[in-house]
Design a protein around this motif. Structure first.
Motif, PDB file in Angstrom:
ATOM      1  N   ASP A 179       0.831  -1.204   0.000  1.00 58.43           N
ATOM      2  CA  ASP A 179       0.000   0.000   0.000  1.00 58.43           C
ATOM      3  C   ASP A 179       0.869   1.259   0.000  1.00 58.43           C
ATOM      4  OD1 ASP A 179      -2.340  -1.484   0.021  1.00 58.43           O
ATOM      5  OD2 ASP A 179      -2.383  -1.588   2.213  1.00 58.43           O
ATOM      6  N   GLN A 182       2.018   1.729  -3.574  1.00 57.69           N
ATOM      7  CA  GLN A 182       0.942   2.280  -4.390  1.00 57.69           C
ATOM      8  C   GLN A 182       0.731   3.757  -4.095  1.00 57.69           C
ATOM      9  OE1 GLN A 182      -0.654   0.994  -6.918  1.00 57.69           O
ATOM     10  NE2 GLN A 182      -1.911   2.834  -7.184  1.00 57.69           N
ATOM     11  N   GLN A 183       0.804   4.132  -2.814  1.00 58.97           N
ATOM     12  CA  GLN A 183       0.603   5.533  -2.461  1.00 58.97           C
ATOM     13  C   GLN A 183       1.742   6.402  -2.979  1.00 58.97           C
ATOM     14  OE1 GLN A 183      -0.667   6.242   1.505  1.00 58.97           O
ATOM     15  NE2 GLN A 183      -0.901   8.428   1.215  1.00 58.97           N
ATOM     16  N   LYS A 185       3.291   5.969  -5.784  1.00 61.45           N
ATOM     17  CA  LYS A 185       2.982   6.208  -7.192  1.00 61.45           C
ATOM     18  C   LYS A 185       1.902   7.282  -7.332  1.00 61.45           C
ATOM     19  CE  LYS A 185       4.130   1.511  -8.741  1.00 61.45           C
ATOM     20  NZ  LYS A 185       3.596   0.264  -9.357  1.00 61.45           N
ATOM     21  N   GLU A 186       0.879   7.180  -6.495  1.00 63.61           N
ATOM     22  CA  GLU A 186      -0.213   8.152  -6.560  1.00 63.61           C
ATOM     23  C   GLU A 186       0.269   9.541  -6.156  1.00 63.61           C
ATOM     24  OE1 GLU A 186      -3.239   6.533  -4.083  1.00 63.61           O
ATOM     25  OE2 GLU A 186      -3.737   4.887  -5.461  1.00 63.61           O
ATOM     26  N   THR A 188       3.234  10.694  -6.516  1.00 65.57           N
ATOM     27  CA  THR A 188       4.058  11.205  -7.619  1.00 65.57           C
ATOM     28  C   THR A 188       3.185  11.859  -8.681  1.00 65.57           C
ATOM     29  OG1 THR A 188       5.747   9.505  -7.272  1.00 65.57           O
ATOM     30  CG2 THR A 188       5.716  10.593  -9.418  1.00 65.57           C
ATOM     31  N   MET A 189       2.101  11.196  -9.061  1.00 66.61           N
ATOM     32  CA  MET A 189       1.220  11.744 -10.095  1.00 66.61           C
ATOM     33  C   MET A 189       0.536  13.029  -9.630  1.00 66.61           C
ATOM     34  SD  MET A 189      -0.480   8.365 -11.911  1.00 66.61           S
ATOM     35  CE  MET A 189      -1.007   7.563 -10.393  1.00 66.61           C
ATOM     36  N   ILE A 190       0.058  13.019  -8.387  1.00 65.66           N
ATOM     37  CA  ILE A 190      -0.656  14.197  -7.872  1.00 65.66           C
ATOM     38  C   ILE A 190       0.288  15.384  -7.715  1.00 65.66           C
ATOM     39  CG2 ILE A 190      -1.929  15.134  -5.907  1.00 65.66           C
ATOM     40  CD1 ILE A 190      -2.977  12.262  -5.415  1.00 65.66           C
TER      41      ILE A 190
END
Length: 238
Positions: A179, A182-183, A185-186, A188-190
């Protein structure tokens, strides 16, 4: 049975054509000859029936047609086939190319990611160190800005604060390892999206140049590679 026999016949034809080309002073690969044999057989104007076994006469005619084409001097058609064959053998599909880039990126980031996901921060200094590691990860993964550039670090820190404040880092630490990954990665995008938006807002009516942002990353991280990186970006726009 029929297919296996046909493949053996074609293989024999290819080897004989390669040998004859060499005898005529032309060096050709089996791959090129195989490509030419296929092109000649499938060309309806040559009159070959792909659903039936080639007769001895067909084989001789096929060999002669291929030899004529492969040994032709200053042939635009042959040069085109060679370029097409080279392209097919050396250039990966776009999705394969991108998948390879992502694979390499994941491998290079594995060490930084592991330091973050395995972190057991307890003191205030530990939390600050972990937060800086997350900023470094975001910059490296997004490739927009360098961890060595103070302004980039400050911009990323400000964007990250709006999504994951330092005081909320404890909630991140209690997540499972998968988790956390995954966070990351998220985040990074945000965070990257926020930085791009902020940069675009500064430029008002001018178009945002991601080319410039990415190029700055290369200049900051490895000046010796910056020129070659610029060339690659320029070529990608052709």
């Amino acid at each position: 049975m029929f297919r296996a026999r046909t493949e053996r016949v074609i293989k024999t034809i290819i080897c004989e054509i390669v040998e004859e080309c060499v005898n005529r002073g032309h060096s050709v690969s089996e791959t090129l000859v195989g490509f030419m044999v296929k092109a000649v057989v499938l060309n309806p104007t040559n009159g070959f029936d792909v659903d039936h076994t080639l007769s001895e006469e067909d084989v001789q005619r096929l060999k002669q047609l291929c030899l004529d084409k492969l040994t032709e001097e200053s042939s635009p058609g042959l040069d085109t086939i060679k370029m097409q064959l080279y392209f097919e053998m050396n250039y990966a599909l776009r999705r394969e190319f991108l998948a390879e880039i992502h694979r390499i990126l994941e491998f290079k980031l594995s060490g930084v990611r592991r330091e973050i996901t395995d972190n057991r921060a307890k003191s205030r200094d530990d939390f600050h160190t972990l937060y800086h590691q997350i900023i470094t990860y975001i910059l490296l993964r997004s490739a927009i800005g360098s961890p060595a550039n103070f302004n980039c670090v400050q911009d990323t820190n400000a964007a990250l604060q709006s999504v994951l404040p330092l005081n909320d880092l404890g909630a991140f630490l209690v997540l499972l390892k998968k988790d956390k990954e995954q966070q990351l990665k998220e985040l990074t995008m945000i965070v990257t999206g926020i930085r791009i938006f902020n940069e675009a807002s500064k430029q008002k009516e001018e178009l945002l140049s991601l080319h410039k942002l990415i190029t700055n990353t290369w200049h900051d991280s490895d000046p010796e590679q910056s020129n070659s990186g610029d060339d690659e970006l320029d070529c990608s726009n052709i």
